[in-house]
Design a protein around this motif. Structure first.
Motif, PDB file in Angstrom:
ATOM      1  N   GLN A  13      10.801   8.491   0.337  1.00 56.00           N
ATOM      2  CA  GLN A  13      12.546   7.686   0.422  1.00 56.00           C
ATOM      3  C   GLN A  13      11.222   6.353   0.093  1.00 56.00           C
ATOM      4  OE1 GLN A  13      14.493   7.417   3.815  1.00 56.00           O
ATOM      5  NE2 GLN A  13      16.342   7.758   1.841  1.00 56.00           N
ATOM      6  N   LEU A  14      10.790   6.335   0.136  1.00 57.75           N
ATOM      7  CA  LEU A  14       9.972   5.032  -0.971  1.00 57.75           C
ATOM      8  C   LEU A  14       9.619   5.246  -1.841  1.00 57.75           C
ATOM      9  CD1 LEU A  14       7.928   3.847   2.456  1.00 57.75           C
ATOM     10  CD2 LEU A  14       9.792   2.973   2.291  1.00 57.75           C
ATOM     11  N   VAL A  15       8.545   5.853  -2.656  1.00 59.90           N
ATOM     12  CA  VAL A  15       8.192   6.105  -3.972  1.00 59.90           C
ATOM     13  C   VAL A  15       9.698   5.937  -4.400  1.00 59.90           C
ATOM     14  CG1 VAL A  15       7.666   8.204  -4.770  1.00 59.90           C
ATOM     15  CG2 VAL A  15       6.738   7.365  -2.220  1.00 59.90           C
ATOM     16  N   ASP A  16      11.285   6.854  -4.759  1.00 56.84           N
ATOM     17  CA  ASP A  16      12.084   7.476  -4.364  1.00 56.84           C
ATOM     18  C   ASP A  16      12.160   5.619  -5.234  1.00 56.84           C
ATOM     19  OD1 ASP A  16      11.510   9.871  -4.918  1.00 56.84           O
ATOM     20  OD2 ASP A  16      13.006  10.099  -3.659  1.00 56.84           O
ATOM     21  N   SER A  17      12.594   4.800  -4.172  1.00 58.23           N
ATOM     22  CA  SER A  17      13.317   3.504  -3.834  1.00 58.23           C
ATOM     23  C   SER A  17      12.184   2.899  -4.784  1.00 58.23           C
ATOM     24  CB  SER A  17      13.536   3.421  -2.888  1.00 58.23           C
ATOM     25  OG  SER A  17      12.196   2.284  -2.199  1.00 58.23           O
ATOM     26  N   GLY A  18      11.468   3.042  -5.194  1.00 52.38           N
ATOM     27  CA  GLY A  18       9.780   1.967  -6.099  1.00 52.38           C
ATOM     28  C   GLY A  18       9.529   0.840  -4.947  1.00 52.38           C
ATOM     29  N   GLU A  19       9.732   1.233  -3.993  1.00 52.87           N
ATOM     30  CA  GLU A  19       8.953   0.252  -2.822  1.00 52.87           C
ATOM     31  C   GLU A  19       7.311   0.524  -2.612  1.00 52.87           C
ATOM     32  OE1 GLU A  19       9.791  -1.280   1.336  1.00 52.87           O
ATOM     33  OE2 GLU A  19      11.435  -0.379   0.147  1.00 52.87           O
ATOM     34  N   TYR A  20       7.275   2.012  -3.182  1.00 59.53           N
ATOM     35  CA  TYR A  20       5.775   2.520  -3.061  1.00 59.53           C
ATOM     36  C   TYR A  20       5.137   2.936  -4.477  1.00 59.53           C
ATOM     37  CZ  TYR A  20       1.026   5.089  -1.904  1.00 59.53           C
ATOM     38  OH  TYR A  20       0.452   5.744  -1.992  1.00 59.53           O
ATOM     39  N   ASP A  21       4.169   2.437  -4.450  1.00 59.74           N
ATOM     40  CA  ASP A  21       4.030   2.970  -6.213  1.00 59.74           C
ATOM     41  C   ASP A  21       2.560   3.858  -5.660  1.00 59.74           C
ATOM     42  OD1 ASP A  21       2.610   3.392  -9.014  1.00 59.74           O
ATOM     43  OD2 ASP A  21       2.604   1.382  -9.196  1.00 59.74           O
ATOM     44  N   THR A  22       2.826   4.951  -6.166  1.00 61.61           N
ATOM     45  CA  THR A  22       1.512   6.170  -5.571  1.00 61.61           C
ATOM     46  C   THR A  22       0.441   5.952  -6.372  1.00 61.61           C
ATOM     47  OG1 THR A  22       2.404   7.709  -7.049  1.00 61.61           O
ATOM     48  CG2 THR A  22       2.871   7.781  -4.924  1.00 61.61           C
ATOM     49  N   SER A  23       0.716   4.384  -7.968  1.00 56.78           N
ATOM     50  CA  SER A  23      -0.368   4.243  -8.769  1.00 56.78           C
ATOM     51  C   SER A  23      -1.199   3.636  -8.441  1.00 56.78           C
ATOM     52  CB  SER A  23      -0.669   4.699  -9.939  1.00 56.78           C
ATOM     53  OG  SER A  23       0.874   3.652  -9.906  1.00 56.78           O
ATOM     54  N   SER A  24      -0.612   2.869  -7.315  1.00 55.60           N
ATOM     55  CA  SER A  24      -1.632   1.344  -6.576  1.00 55.60           C
ATOM     56  C   SER A  24      -2.514   1.686  -6.132  1.00 55.60           C
ATOM     57  CB  SER A  24      -0.139   0.469  -6.298  1.00 55.60           C
ATOM     58  OG  SER A  24      -1.202  -0.677  -5.892  1.00 55.60           O
ATOM     59  N   VAL A  25      -3.398   1.127  -5.597  1.00 58.19           N
ATOM     60  CA  VAL A  25      -4.534   1.424  -4.546  1.00 58.19           C
ATOM     61  C   VAL A  25      -4.152   0.933  -3.999  1.00 58.19           C
ATOM     62  CG1 VAL A  25      -7.095   1.200  -4.206  1.00 58.19           C
ATOM     63  CG2 VAL A  25      -6.179   2.371  -6.307  1.00 58.19           C
ATOM     64  N   ILE A  26      -4.422  -0.712  -3.927  1.00 62.55           N
ATOM     65  CA  ILE A  26      -3.583  -1.468  -2.754  1.00 62.55           C
ATOM     66  C   ILE A  26      -2.673  -1.114  -2.135  1.00 62.55           C
ATOM     67  CG2 ILE A  26      -2.122  -3.464  -4.485  1.00 62.55           C
ATOM     68  CD1 ILE A  26      -4.957  -4.506  -1.824  1.00 62.55           C
ATOM     69  N   GLU A  27      -1.184  -0.663  -2.837  1.00 62.67           N
ATOM     70  CA  GLU A  27      -0.266  -0.756  -1.778  1.00 62.67           C
ATOM     71  C   GLU A  27      -0.383   1.050  -0.764  1.00 62.67           C
ATOM     72  OE1 GLU A  27       3.309  -0.398  -3.258  1.00 62.67           O
ATOM     73  OE2 GLU A  27       3.579  -1.751  -5.200  1.00 62.67           O
ATOM     74  N   LYS A  28      -1.248   1.955  -1.782  1.00 62.91           N
ATOM     75  CA  LYS A  28      -1.870   2.869  -0.511  1.00 62.91           C
ATOM     76  C   LYS A  28      -2.419   2.293   0.350  1.00 62.91           C
ATOM     77  CE  LYS A  28      -5.849   5.014  -1.587  1.00 62.91           C
ATOM     78  NZ  LYS A  28      -6.719   5.908  -1.604  1.00 62.91           N
ATOM     79  N   GLU A  29      -3.516   1.333   0.504  1.00 65.87           N
ATOM     80  CA  GLU A  29      -4.467   0.533   1.499  1.00 65.87           C
ATOM     81  C   GLU A  29      -3.191   0.051   2.374  1.00 65.87           C
ATOM     82  OE1 GLU A  29      -7.259   1.422   2.139  1.00 65.87           O
ATOM     83  OE2 GLU A  29      -8.080   2.339   0.095  1.00 65.87           O
ATOM     84  N   PHE A  30      -2.716  -0.894   1.785  1.00 66.97           N
ATOM     85  CA  PHE A  30      -1.232  -1.211   2.749  1.00 66.97           C
ATOM     86  C   PHE A  30       0.119  -0.263   3.780  1.00 66.97           C
ATOM     87  CE2 PHE A  30      -0.084  -5.138  -0.375  1.00 66.97           C
ATOM     88  CZ  PHE A  30      -1.899  -5.885   0.166  1.00 66.97           C
TER      89      PHE A  30
END
Length: 146
Positions: A13-30
Motif C-alpha cells: 500500500q505504501l508503494v501503490d500510494s506513492g508514499e514509498y519510492d522503491t528506487s530511493s535509497v534514503i527512503e529505504k533507509e528511513f
C-alpha cells in the motif's frame, strides 16, 4: 489474512500510494529505521511461540521435545553436552569482511542513522513499537528530509 500477508499488504500500500519510492535509497533507509524494531519484536514473538511447541517422537531419526529446551538445555533433553567450538575474534571479523556480514541488524551509514535518531529524539518519538508509531516516524523522517 495471516501475519506475513498483512505486512506485505501494508508495505505494498505504501508503494501503490506513492508514499514509498522503491528506487530511493534514503527512503529505504528511513523505512528500515522506522520498521526494524517493530518487525524484530514481532519475529522474536513468533520464534518464542514456535519453539515452545512440543515436537512429538517419530519413527524417523528426528529430534523431539521442545526446541527451546533442546537448544538451551540439551543435557536436560537427553542430548549431548555443550558442543560449542570457540572461534577467535579475528576469524569472525575475517568472515564478516569476506561475506559482507553486517555487524548490526540496523546496518546503515552513520550519517543517516544519526539523522534518523536526531529527528526521532527532537520530536520526542520513542523507538517504534507498532505499525502506527513506525509509519508516523517514517513520515516525519521523510517530511524533514525533503
Amino acid at each position: 489474512m495471516d501475519w506475513t500477508d498483512w505486512w506485505m499488504f501494508s508495505f505494498k500500500q505504501l508503494v501503490d500510494s506513492g508514499e514509498y519510492d522503491t528506487s530511493s535509497v534514503i527512503e529505504k533507509e528511513f523505512l528500515w529505521y522506522s520498521f526494524y524494531p517493530v518487525l524484530q519484536f514481532e519475529l522474536n514473538n513468533i520464534v518464542t511461540d514456535w519453539n515452545a511447541h512440543y515436537i512429538r517422537k517419530s519413527r524417523y531419526d528426528t529430534v523431539y521435545g521442545r526446541p527451546l529446551v533442546n537448544y538451551y538445555n540439551p543435557e536436560q533433553a537427553g542430548g549431548a553436552a555443550d558442543l560449542a567450538t570457540p572461534v577467535a575474534d579475528d576469524d569472525v571479523q575475517a568472515f564478516r569482511q569476506q561475506f559482507n556480514v553486517a555487524t548490526s541488524a540496523l546496518s546503515m551509514p552513520d550519517s543517516i542513522r544519526e539523522y534518523c535518531e536526531y529527528i526521532r529524539s527532537y520530536f520526542g518519538y520513542s523507538v517504534p513499537c507498532s505499525y502506527k508509531s513506525a509509519i508516523t516516524l517514517y513520515r516525519k523522517l521523510k517530511e524533514h528530509y525533503h
